[in-house]
Design a protein around this motif. Sequence first.
Motif, short mmCIF file in Angstrom:
data_model
loop_
_atom_site.label_atom_id
_atom_site.label_comp_id
_atom_site.label_asym_id
_atom_site.label_seq_id
_atom_site.Cartn_x
_atom_site.Cartn_y
_atom_site.Cartn_z
N UNK A 43 0.82 -1.20 0.00
CA UNK A 43 0.00 0.00 0.00
C UNK A 43 0.86 1.25 0.00
N UNK A 44 0.60 2.14 -0.96
CA UNK A 44 1.31 3.42 -1.02
C UNK A 44 0.62 4.32 -2.03
N UNK A 45 0.96 5.60 -1.97
CA UNK A 45 0.58 6.51 -3.05
C UNK A 45 1.60 6.42 -4.19
N UNK A 46 2.91 6.33 -3.83
CA UNK A 46 3.95 6.19 -4.84
C UNK A 46 5.01 5.19 -4.39
N UNK A 47 5.64 4.58 -5.38
CA UNK A 47 6.78 3.70 -5.18
C UNK A 47 8.01 4.40 -5.75
N UNK A 48 9.10 4.44 -4.97
CA UNK A 48 10.37 5.02 -5.43
C UNK A 48 11.43 3.93 -5.43
N UNK A 49 12.05 3.73 -6.58
CA UNK A 49 13.09 2.70 -6.73
C UNK A 49 14.44 3.39 -6.94
N UNK A 50 15.38 3.08 -6.07
CA UNK A 50 16.72 3.65 -6.15
C UNK A 50 17.62 2.74 -6.97
N UNK A 59 19.85 7.15 -8.92
CA UNK A 59 18.77 7.45 -9.84
C UNK A 59 17.50 6.93 -9.21
N UNK A 60 16.42 7.69 -9.30
CA UNK A 60 15.16 7.29 -8.67
C UNK A 60 14.06 7.23 -9.73
N UNK A 61 13.40 6.07 -9.81
CA UNK A 61 12.26 5.87 -10.68
C UNK A 61 11.00 5.77 -9.83
N UNK A 62 9.86 6.24 -10.37
CA UNK A 62 8.63 6.33 -9.60
C UNK A 62 7.47 5.63 -10.31
N UNK A 63 6.58 5.04 -9.50
CA UNK A 63 5.32 4.47 -9.98
C UNK A 63 4.19 4.92 -9.07
N UNK A 75 7.28 14.10 -2.52
CA UNK A 75 7.32 13.48 -1.20
C UNK A 75 8.35 12.36 -1.15
N UNK A 76 8.30 11.44 -2.14
CA UNK A 76 9.22 10.31 -2.14
C UNK A 76 10.66 10.74 -2.40
N UNK A 77 10.85 11.80 -3.19
CA UNK A 77 12.20 12.32 -3.40
C UNK A 77 12.78 12.80 -2.08
N UNK A 78 11.97 13.48 -1.27
CA UNK A 78 12.44 13.92 0.04
C UNK A 78 12.77 12.71 0.92
N UNK A 79 11.97 11.64 0.81
CA UNK A 79 12.23 10.45 1.60
C UNK A 79 13.53 9.76 1.22
N UNK A 96 19.07 11.87 -9.19
CA UNK A 96 18.65 11.98 -10.58
C UNK A 96 17.29 11.32 -10.75
N UNK A 97 16.35 12.03 -11.37
CA UNK A 97 15.07 11.46 -11.77
C UNK A 97 14.90 11.68 -13.27
N UNK A 98 13.75 11.32 -13.79
CA UNK A 98 13.46 11.56 -15.20
C UNK A 98 13.46 13.05 -15.54
#
Length: 267
Positions: A43-50, A59-63, A75-79, A96-98
């Motif tokens: 359960x989450x609003x977003x998933x962040x993959x390092x 590098x961080x990817x988000x879903x 929010x997840x970037x701050x985390x 780094x993100x997209x």
Amino acid sequence: MSLSFHKMHANGDDFVIVDLRNSSNPITNVLARRMGDRNLGIGFNQLAVMLKCDDAAAQVLFWNADGSPLEVCGSATRGVAARLMGESNKASVVLRTERGLHTCERTATGAITVSMGEPHCGWSDIPLARDLDTTVLPLEGMPAACSMGNPHCTYFVDDLAALDIASIGPGIETHALFPLKTNVHFVQIINRRQIRLRIWERGGGIPQGSGSCACGAVVNGIRRGLLDECVEVACDGGNVTVQWTGAGQVLLTGPVEATFSGTFTHS
């Protein structure tokens, strides 16, 4: 296969971080959706993959929870930044993100400031379905639109309490004017330095808050001449601060907290 994860939140906007800097990346849209299910997954609003990165700490990817990808999540970037700062015992880190490179710093109060990139305000950059003035769209309520790496549509209203966000939001999110759908903001202006924000999030419903949505709402308010350069944004779960001079980087500052860590097993 098992994935270790860390669950965190930013004023109730919850996200999951998976650190794959030293391993291959198995995350797909289907797996992200399974992990995001609040009944059958984490359960989450977003998933962040390092992921490992040559020119940044990661590098961080988000879903989103529905398995759809997004370019950035404030929010997840701050985390992620908070975790890496703790790991390195430093007060700043570059990710780094997209959207490109983001400088992240810990403030004296323990909050995290992230440079969220420059907003895009051209109709084709958001994108919209056709060439329009993005400060006043031809929709009922005359919203404004911009992109923070994901589309944002902002309505300025007199009384947030009178709105049924759950009924209104989905129709705007999927309106034909937004070919990639859109996040939807409803903003009540308290004064030029304070707003109250409620959100219908693209692919996520109603969150307690959203860093990129707070940025998009403030950018659109400044473009309309309604707000000053530094604005406190009160969301359902708490407050963040957004700064933008009208050009260049948008700065987002707010708290993050760890919730729990665990292992997600998938086949």
